[in-house]
Design a protein around this motif. Structure first.
Motif, PDB file in Angstrom:
ATOM      1  N   HIS A 125       0.820  -1.210   0.000  1.00 14.77           N
ATOM      2  CA  HIS A 125       0.000   0.000   0.000  1.00 14.77           C
ATOM      3  C   HIS A 125       0.857   1.265   0.000  1.00 14.77           C
ATOM      4  N   GLY A 147       1.907   2.493  -3.350  1.00 10.85           N
ATOM      5  CA  GLY A 147       0.831   3.239  -4.002  1.00 10.85           C
ATOM      6  C   GLY A 147       0.717   4.656  -3.468  1.00 10.85           C
ATOM      7  N   GLU A 148       0.945   4.818  -2.174  1.00 10.09           N
ATOM      8  CA  GLU A 148       0.901   6.157  -1.584  1.00 10.09           C
ATOM      9  C   GLU A 148       2.028   7.035  -2.133  1.00 10.09           C
ATOM     10  N   ILE A 191       3.325   6.746  -5.148  1.00  9.37           N
ATOM     11  CA  ILE A 191       2.908   7.083  -6.512  1.00  9.37           C
ATOM     12  C   ILE A 191       1.873   8.208  -6.483  1.00  9.37           C
ATOM     13  N   MET A 229      -0.707  -1.799  -3.419  1.00  7.70           N
ATOM     14  CA  MET A 229      -0.424  -0.628  -4.241  1.00  7.70           C
ATOM     15  C   MET A 229      -1.639  -0.241  -5.071  1.00  7.70           C
ATOM     16  N   LEU A 230      -2.247  -1.231  -5.697  1.00 11.08           N
ATOM     17  CA  LEU A 230      -3.400  -0.966  -6.560  1.00 11.08           C
ATOM     18  C   LEU A 230      -4.585  -0.426  -5.767  1.00 11.08           C
ATOM     19  N   ALA A 255      -4.373   1.465  -3.130  1.00 11.62           N
ATOM     20  CA  ALA A 255      -4.066   2.876  -2.882  1.00 11.62           C
ATOM     21  C   ALA A 255      -4.373   3.736  -4.104  1.00 11.62           C
ATOM     22  N   LEU A 256      -4.336   3.132  -5.291  1.00 10.13           N
ATOM     23  CA  LEU A 256      -4.583   3.857  -6.536  1.00 10.13           C
ATOM     24  C   LEU A 256      -6.039   3.763  -6.989  1.00 10.13           C
ATOM     25  N   ARG A 310     -10.698   4.125  -9.565  1.00 13.79           N
ATOM     26  CA  ARG A 310      -9.321   4.230 -10.056  1.00 13.79           C
ATOM     27  C   ARG A 310      -8.963   5.686 -10.338  1.00 13.79           C
TER      28      ARG A 310
END
Length: 196
Positions: free
Chosen positions: A41, A44-45, A47, A74-75, A77-78, A108
């Motif tokens: 996560h 993602g933050e 990014i 990650m995804l 978070a996005l 998204r």
């Protein structure tokens, strides 16, 4: 929570990120290694932070992770959601991959469509199987022998659902198993290129 940093090339609007600075194995004391709840996560933050600065080109090094979540953290978070059979979020970590029944991208981040992701990784492993992310790198992250087939089964479930959702065939792609499957998330959901 951890503090981390990334490179920012303002002229080119490029972010240079090392995933391990947010989700790395060196951040976790040996006696606390646990890939079941460990999440990407924070990657993602990072990014998201770079997106807010106007970055649309990303060079991201993946390796040395404490995670085995296939990049779902990650995804999430996005703006992606990974849902169970009842349509509820499955939660973080490799422990939840087997519960995934569907994917939603209704939240998204739209700016992702403008982004180019170049992913640097030094391994060739696919997502699943005896040469995949879990079996090869899981033990160094704390995966015990009895959990190897369980977590690999979950990764396999996630991989097939992700492929069906995106229409891509990427589970066997070289380097997709890097950083506990984070490579797979980039190439499958974010049109990333995986480079040595």
């Amino acid at each position: 929570p951890v503090s981390c940093y990334y490179g920012y090339l303002e002229k080119d609007k490029t972010a240079i990120i090392e995933m391990a600075s947010a989700s790395g194995i060196t951040l976790v004391p040996a006696h606390q290694k646990n890939p079941l709840p460990a999440s990407t996560h924070g990657v993602g933050e990072m990014i998201l932070h770079a997106l807010e600065k106007g970055c649309r080109h990303f060079i991201i090094g993946i390796g040395g992770s404490a995670t085995n979540d296939g990049g779902t953290g990650m995804l999430t978070a996005l703006g992606y959601e990974f849902l169970d059979a009842k349509g509820k979020p499955v939660g973080p970590g490799g422990q939840c991959l087997e519960k995934i029944a569907s994917v939603s991208d209704k939240s998204r981040i739209p700016a992702l469509d403008e982004c180019v992701f170049q992913i640097a990784c030094d391994v060739e492993n696919p997502l699943c199987g005896p040469h995949g992310a879990t079996y090869i790198y899981g033990p160094q992250k704390g995966v015990t022998e009895d959990l190897l087939p369980v977590l690999d089964r979950g990764m396999n479930n996630y991989g097939h659902i992700a492929e069906a959702f995106t229409g891509k065939s990427t589970m066997s792609t070289a380097r997709s198993g890097a950083s506990g499957g984070l490579g797979f998330a980039f190439v499958t959901f974010l049109n990333g290129t995986l480079k040595s």
